[in-house]
Design an enzyme around this catalytic site. Structure first.
Site, PDB file in Angstrom:
ATOM      1  N   LYS A 183       0.877  -1.196   0.007  1.00 30.85           N
ATOM      2  CA  LYS A 183       0.077  -0.067   0.069  1.00 30.85           C
ATOM      3  C   LYS A 183       0.960   1.269   0.067  1.00 30.85           C
ATOM      4  O   LYS A 183       1.886   1.177   0.564  1.00 30.85           O
ATOM      5  CB  LYS A 183      -0.985  -0.002   1.117  1.00 30.85           C
ATOM      6  CG  LYS A 183      -1.966  -1.263   1.311  1.00 30.85           C
ATOM      7  CD  LYS A 183      -2.767  -1.090   0.099  1.00 30.85           C
ATOM      8  CE  LYS A 183      -3.666  -2.345   0.064  1.00 30.85           C
ATOM      9  NZ  LYS A 183      -4.709  -2.373  -1.289  1.00 30.85           N
ATOM     10  N   HIS A 321      -9.205  -8.529  -8.430  1.00 29.49           N
ATOM     11  CA  HIS A 321      -9.242  -7.912  -6.899  1.00 29.49           C
ATOM     12  C   HIS A 321      -9.617  -9.287  -6.049  1.00 29.49           C
ATOM     13  O   HIS A 321     -10.692  -9.650  -6.540  1.00 29.49           O
ATOM     14  CB  HIS A 321      -9.881  -6.888  -6.670  1.00 29.49           C
ATOM     15  CG  HIS A 321     -10.158  -6.494  -5.328  1.00 29.49           C
ATOM     16  ND1 HIS A 321     -11.274  -7.000  -4.792  1.00 29.49           N
ATOM     17  CD2 HIS A 321      -9.529  -5.940  -4.299  1.00 29.49           C
ATOM     18  CE1 HIS A 321     -11.574  -6.626  -3.495  1.00 29.49           C
ATOM     19  NE2 HIS A 321     -10.264  -5.913  -3.111  1.00 29.49           N
TER      20      HIS A 321
END
Ligand code: MG
Length: 388
Positions: A183, A321
């Site tokens: 991230k 995803h």
């Protein structure tokens, strides 16, 4: 085949990790069971699925709208005329009765859980792993050697340190993952660059590391990050900006030469069409991350993949995803570019069952019937309670 009951339970995600926008503390996932009238070994055959990860449980929409519609539909209207078996597209259509077009929000993942449970039910009926059913249903041969997989981690943890991140990523590398994602956007750029350089150091190359901003950045910050990371040759730069701002995606694509990934927050064929038309997509490098569990299930997802093809984008550009068993079977069944994995996060849904084989950066599903969710530790107990 008839559906005699549909059950849902909201299962909490374990962990307490966060990306730059969302803390997953308090997140739950809808686990859904379609109970059929088929009896095997003295038990009713049950299809099980869930609405992927990250968009919350959808029990209200399921209980108030979709489950009554499906259970109230004429049973033969939910089945293929030639097979007599549940037809996922027909079940989806029943679940979506009296819903307006457009505005694809939470209902897309509610419907996705029901539609995917149909695929699990069909695969179990044929006593085969779901990737075989998915491939046959789309006129394809499954990718028997498995698909490329990367470990999606590098979340922001309470009291986080670069040392903890290094340990986490070293663990993925040592387990056989050749690529990872971390991230960005949850701390100032300079701190993220220290994290990124640590990740590249652990994996050995920028091409083995992707970064994900989860749609947090405005134009200026997205471009600042693009300039900062451009020289590293990263695997991809994911969801820098709002997922529905296709014009901004186009501007970013014009400024950043490396691969850009997006799509996990597009829930319909129409949204994907707009991305393809207006998002500045570069068919030779960009990555598409739509997720069947968030977007009405496999029926809609397969249409998205077909639309990509019509726009000259190879299906191997698709990396759904959601690093879990359902998307692994879909990636193998449809011949997609690969899938992600959540080793260690988002339990009990994230990651794969012990029978899945990870080798040389590829993963192959086990041969359990259906999506094999009953073979996943932690999840098996939840399914047993739901279907008791
Ligand atoms: Mg993402």
């Amino acid at each position: 085949m008839r559906i005699v009951d549909i059950r849902e339970v909201a299962v909490p995600l374990q962990g307490g990790v966060a990306n730059s926008v969302v803390s997953f503390d308090g997140h739950r996932v809808s686990l859904v069971a379609l109970v059929s009238d088929v009896v095997r070994d003295g038990r009713r055959l049950v299809g099980v699925a869930f609405n992927s990860i990250g968009r919350h449980a959808q029990g209200g929409i399921l209980r108030d709208r979709m489950v009554p519609r499906v259970l109230g539909a004429a049973p033969e209207s939910l089945c293929g005329a030639d097979t007599g078996l549940i037809d996922p597209a027909r079940v989806l259509a029943a679940a979506m009765r009296d819903e307006k077009p457009g505005g694809h929000g939470d209902r897309a993942s509610a419907a996705g859980a029901i539609e995917l449970a149909c695929w699990d039910l069909l695969a179990k009926f044929h006593d085969e792993p779901a990737y075989v059913t998915v491939a046959r249903g789309h006129g394809r041969s499954p990718v028997t050697e498995g698909v490329p997989v990367y470990a999606a981690g590098g979340y922001y943890h309470p009291g986080d340190t670069v040392g903890r991140l290094r340990d986490e990523l070293s663990g993925y590398r040592d387990a056989g993952y050749a690529a990872v994602k971390i991230k960005v956007g949850g701390v100032p750029l300079a701190e993220d660059m220290v994290r990124l350089e640590a990740a590249i150091d652990v994996l050995g190359s920028g091409s083995a590391v992707a970064v994900d901003a989860n749609g947090r950045f405005g134009r200026d910050e997205a471009l600042d990050y693009a300039r900062a990371i451009e020289g590293y040759g990263l695997r991809w730069y994911e969801e820098a900006t709002d997922p529905l701002d296709f014009d901004l995606n186009r501007q970013l694509a014009e400024a950043y030469a490396g691969p850009i990934a997006t799509g996990e927050n597009l829930f319909s064929v129409q949204d994907v069409k707009n991305l393809l038309l207006f998002g500045g997509i570069r068919a030779d490098r960009d990555v598409f991350q739509m997720d069947a569990g968030l977007s009405y299930g496999l029926t809609e997802y397969a249409r998205m993949i077909a639309l990509m093809g019509e726009h000259g984008v190879d299906r191997r550009s698709a990396f759904p995803h959601g690093g879990h068993l359902i998307n692994l079977h879909i990636a193998v069944g449809l011949g997609l570019g690969g899938c992600e994995a959540y080793p260690g996060v988002f339990q009990p849904f994230g990651g794969y069952s012990d029978g899945c084989r990870l080798r040389d950066g590829r993963i192959r599903p086990a041969d359990d019937p259906g999506f094999g969710l009953e073979a996943k530790s932690g999840l098996a107990d939840e399914i047993a309670r739901l279907t008791a």
